[in-house]
Design a protein around this motif. Structure first.
Motif: not given
Ligand SMILES: [Zn+2]
Length: 433
Positions: A210-220
């Motif tokens: 995964i290109n982590i720069d494209e992740i701006n939120k995480i739901s856990v």
């Protein structure tokens, strides 16, 4: 003529018996491994009493083989602290990518409960090595999840690896930094462990490109349960030898595994170590037959809580049921389910005379392809016995499958390639020790 026929008949009968007993051993092993790694045993961990169910099953088998109890019980109970994730676990990136537990991600088993949607801050492993960049990013991480790009970790130098591992441990465990938790993105195989304390930060490992720069939120969403005094047990049975000497050979294997991660993800632990228990129970079945009674006493110990830090064997060594100095030798089995490339023996370079005997029996009976020597290693339940000066080996099979501490270590794919030969080798060895 008649005598000849009789002899032939006897020979056939003998041949049938041999075939049956060999088949019977592997069949018995398969039955045990299938049972212990089934979903009903919940991975023999600390969710849904998995380890207690497994212990009960082993005690029942001990009874079948007429092993003696200590203090009227096969159980030696003790307490440990454990951290578990008994409820469903969800991990979602950018509201769109729902990850599959066990297959695509693992939660760090020491994580606390965590629920919510969090913004993220990304950092690569190269940036972790540059203090100024790392500190700057850390400053802006309050209440966020730190995403760490750790792809290609294995191509780094040893010192870089050590430094990165130390920083990641700091990020995942240290309560002081203000971030909420961390997520490590890796291309390494996912390998889980057991949790024994509750960390202040939640952390996850994701194996997916995964290109982590494209992740701006995480739901856990994860509920953890910490038990400070969880009661578990070793399962112990005794078989008296013919010689009436008080000298005893210990046969041990751990039965616990990693349990469940959430409700749906099971770690079956077929090779680790339902297979070792299958070998232990096969030896119990064999030596409890009156015609196979060994000279020395045999003490069978199915250890609990190995995966969480060798705690069952630690408890036993501090609370032995027989004097430790009466132990002639200890044979510990962990990972007994393959054998394509033979076995490896820990402590072979220490107890050379005993190792030569094992090699000799193997050669003379053409059993395993190779018995490879290894030095000391505190990597299974023999460790504390060795530290007390008790002669011991820990052996494990080589070759075959690579599943280890993951969801793929299951009965269906465990080959048991050389189980019968391995079992035979140990039978002969115990008789000659
Ligand atoms: Zn193991």
């Amino acid at each position: 003529m008649k005598i000849v026929i009789m002899t032939k008949q006897l020979f056939l009968l003998f041949a049938v018996c041999i075939t049956f007993s060999t088949q019977g051993q592997e069949e018995y092993a398969r039955k045990i491994i299938k049972k212990l790694s089934s979903p009903k045993m919940h991975g023999r961990g600390y969710v849904k009493n998995g380890e207690k169910k497994a212990a009960k099953y082993i005690a029942k088998e001990f009874k079948k083989h007429d092993l003696n109890k200590f203090n009227n019980s096969y159980y030696q109970k003790f307490e440990i602290s454990v951290n578990t994730q008994p409820k469903n676990i969800k991990l979602n990136l950018n509201d769109t990518l729902q990850l599959i537990p066990g297959k695509e991600f693992l939660i760090n088993p020491n994580s606390p409960s965590v629920k919510g949607i969090f913004s993220t801050i990304c950092i690569t492993q190269n940036e972790l090595l540059v203090d100024s960049i790392f500190q700057k990013k850390l400053k802006h991480s309050e209440n966020k999840f730190i995403l760490i790009d750790r792809y290609g970790f294995n191509t780094l130098s040893k010192s870089e690896k050590n430094k990165i591992t130390n920083i990641i441990n700091y990020l995942c465990y240290n309560p002081n930094p203000k971030h909420k938790g961390c997520v490590i993105f890796t291309d390494d195989k996912l390998t889980w462990t057991a949790g024994f304390f509750e960390s202040s930060k939640a952390s996850f490992t994701i194996q997916k490109k995964i290109n982590i720069d494209e992740i701006n939120k995480i739901s856990v969403d994860c509920d953890s349960e910490y038990h400070e005094n969880y009661q578990t047990q070793n399962v112990i049975g005794f078989l008296e030898g013919k010689s009436k000497s008080d000298s005893t050979i210990v046969i041990s294997a751990h039965y616990d595994h990693l349990g469940r991660m959430g409700t749906k993800t099971l770690f079956p632990g077929a090779n680790d170590n339902a297979s070792g228990i299958a070998l232990l129970l096969n030896l119990a079945a064999y030596f409890s037959e009156p015609s196979n009674r060994p000279d020395y006493n045999l003490l069978f110990i199915a250890f609990g809580a190995e995966e969480i830090g060798l705690l069952g064997s630690k408890y036993y060594i501090d609370n032995p049921l027989l004097p430790l100095e009466k132990i002639k030798f200890l044979l510990n089995f962990d990972l007994a389910g393959t054998g394509d490339e033979g076995i490896k023996v820990v402590n072979a370079t220490v107890f050379t005379k005993e190792f030569e005997l094992l090699q000799k029996i193997n050669r003379e009976n053409s059993l395993l392809k190779k018995i490879a020597p290894r030095g000391t290693a505190c990597n299974s339940d023999h460790c504390f016995f060795y530290e007390k000066g008790i002669p011991c080996f820990y052996s494990y099979t080589l070759g075959g499958i690579s599943a280890y501490h993951d969801i793929y270590d299951k009965y269906e794919t465990l080959p048991l390639t050389k189980f019968t030969e391995y079992n035979k080798l140990i039978q002969l060895y115990i008789k000659q020790l």
